[in-house]
Enzyme design. Structure first.
Site, PDB file in Angstrom:
ATOM      1  N   LEU A   1     -29.183  60.342 -42.706  1.00  0.00           N
ATOM      2  CA  LEU A   1     -30.330  60.971 -42.065  1.00  0.00           C
ATOM      3  C   LEU A   1     -29.938  62.142 -41.173  1.00  0.00           C
ATOM      4  O   LEU A   1     -30.799  62.944 -40.799  1.00  0.00           O
ATOM      5  CB  LEU A   1     -31.097  59.941 -41.226  1.00  0.00           C
ATOM      6  CG  LEU A   1     -31.929  58.898 -41.954  1.00  0.00           C
ATOM      7  CD1 LEU A   1     -32.572  57.941 -40.944  1.00  0.00           C
ATOM      8  CD2 LEU A   1     -32.991  59.548 -42.827  1.00  0.00           C
ATOM      9  N   GLU A   2     -28.666  62.231 -40.829  1.00  0.00           N
ATOM     10  CA  GLU A   2     -28.225  63.280 -39.910  1.00  0.00           C
ATOM     11  C   GLU A   2     -27.489  64.390 -40.665  1.00  0.00           C
ATOM     12  O   GLU A   2     -28.129  65.261 -41.237  1.00  0.00           O
ATOM     13  CB  GLU A   2     -27.384  62.643 -38.798  1.00  0.00           C
ATOM     14  CG  GLU A   2     -28.206  61.649 -37.963  1.00  0.00           C
ATOM     15  CD  GLU A   2     -27.440  61.057 -36.813  1.00  0.00           C
ATOM     16  OE1 GLU A   2     -26.840  61.815 -36.021  1.00  0.00           O
ATOM     17  OE2 GLU A   2     -27.428  59.820 -36.691  1.00  0.00           O
TER      18      GLU A   2
END
Length: 465
Positions: A261-262
């Site tokens: 997600l990052e």
């Protein structure tokens, strides 16, 4: 009949405190303070051995004869469990063999200043166990004495060495070449899966070390689950991330790179990309001989750079160094309020980061916030799986707080005064007046520091080159 019943209940209610008063409860053998400790500590140890052991030293419990009676047993067990979550006292602490941590000192000072220990219910059973004015003075003198020994206090003026907050250092002893290398990596987009974002995307040094967003945006525009904490002064954190899942800055640096997600990358692929850059090859060969460019050396260099992100020389730092005229009366009064109500959690050089605390100690923060609970709201529970850690988070640092909005792990408010009011109500059960809130905010704004000799609030991309 009613009169008889009232008299019986009254007699029972008096029986227990009177039995304590008459000395029918158990006694602990006094613990002798070891050689080399001050008179203040010897006195403080005796006070705590007399007034605090019932709830905060369960292994040394002096049990009254009614300890196993129904109701009394359950009440005592509940008190001990709650007290142990805040502080556990041991023989080694009482003797001086072990030292009280800065967090323990802050919590002790908090209850002395607030006159909240022993609690009212306990005093209904132990009429003589309140802290006298002299005992409070002794405890505060010892706490100040212990703080003055900390390396953090070395730059403080003599009259401020015993404060719960310490000035940040003006100089750091770091490897300048590793700092420069870490800085380059911190801003290098090759650390992400598609070369679009870098560490600074979520920790923008021109935005207080954050992205000033409710939650962070990762690779391909994905929204993260939690607010991005500041990277400034992060070296003072007991652990990294809101839930403390990374033990230090190096371990933290490894996480976002591989988080889908990052930054959405694979570390072996990141290392391969960086190894294609001759400048990196030479730098790592020189600075990490025998290791070269690897996940470990890359994260170490980033961690060293992040250690350099100390924002010293705020107006409050200058005050602690002896320039008392630099703060206004409102700012000084705000600090006085802060010491009474906030410093048990927000202490030390960064005014936080030294402990984990429940969000909503006195009132249910999440009920008042509204909305669905998320996994991120579980806090440290996600790491420990211990129910007592649900909704527990690492205390955020307050340095440069004017720049680190929105506030809290969920980024639920952009307004600093509102954040102060929420903390007052939910953490310490205090409804701050408008005047008190304004003075607390005035104090917090004195915590804006400098990086590279320029105020953090005025940094530009050009300043960071």
């Amino acid at each position: 009949m009613k009169k008889i019943l009232v008299l019986v209940l009254f007699a029972v209610a008096l029986f227990f405190p009177l039995s304590n008063l008459l000395g029918l409860q158990g006694k602990n053998e006094p613990i002798t303070v070891g050689a080399g400790h001050s008179e203040n500590f010897a006195k403080a140890s005796a006070i705590m051995q007399d007034k605090c052991v019932d709830c905060h030293a369960p292994g040394m419990l002096r049990k009254p004869f009614y300890a196993d009676f129904p109701v009394a047993k359950q009440l005592m067990e509940k008190d001990i469990a709650q007290a142990s979550q805040r502080m556990v006292l041991t023989r080694k602490l009482f003797s001086g063999e072990d030292a009280f941590s800065p967090v323990m000192l802050a919590r002790l000072e908090h209850v002395v200043l607030n006159d909240s220990m022993p609690p009212a219910l306990y005093l209904t059973m132990h009429w003589t166990d309140h802290l006298s004015a002299g005992e409070k003075q002794t405890l505060q003198a010892w706490i100040a004495e212990e703080r003055a020994k900390l390396p953090w206090s070395q730059d403080a003026a003599p009259e401020f060495k015993g404060e719960p907050v310490h000035p940040l250092p003006l100089t750091l002893n770091l490897d300048a070449e590793k700092v420069a290398l870490g800085k380059q990596l911190f801003h290098d987009r090759r650390l992400s899966g598609d070369d679009t974002i870098n560490c600074a995307s979520c920790h923008d040094l021109t935005r207080g070390g954050t992205d000033q967003a409710k939650v962070s945006t990762g690779i391909r525009g994905q929204q993260g689950p939690i607010n991005s904490p500041t990277v400034y002064d992060a070296m003072y954190n007991i652990a990294q991330f809101w839930d403390g899942r990374a033990k230090d800055l190096q371990e933290q640096a490894a996480g976002p790179v591989a988080n889908p997600l990052e930054m959405g990358a694979q570390w072996d692929e990141v290392v391969e990309k960086l190894n294609q850059v001759p400048e990196y090859q030479m730098a790592f060969a020189r600075l990490y001989p025998g290791q070269g460019l690897s996940k470990a050396s890359v994260t170490d260099a980033i961690a060293v750079f992040e250690q350099s992100l100390v924002t010293a020389n705020s107006r409050f730092d200058q005050y602690l160094r002896g320039n008392t005229a630099i703060l206004s009366d409102d700012e000084k009064q705000g600090y006085a309020l802060f010491k009474i109500h906030c410093a048990s959690c927000h202490s030390g050089p960064a005014l936080g980061g030294l402990s984990f605390e429940k969000m909503g100690v006195k009132h249910d923060y999440f009920k008042q916030r509204g909305g669905e609970l998320t996994d991120a709201d579980n806090g440290r529970f996600n790491v420990t799986k211990d129910e007592k850690d649900r909704h527990v988070f690492k205390v955020p640092v307050l340095r440069n707080i004017e720049m680190t909005f929105p506030y809290f792990h969920d980024g639920s408010t952009h307004n600093l005064a509102k954040a102060v009011e929420i903390m007052g109500k939910d953490q310490v059960d205090r409804e701050f007046t408008h005047d008190e809130t304004a003075k607390l905010v005035a104090f917090l704004l004195t915590l804006n520091g400098e990086y590279k000799g320029k105020p953090v609030s005025h940094l530009t991309a050009e300043d960071l080159k």
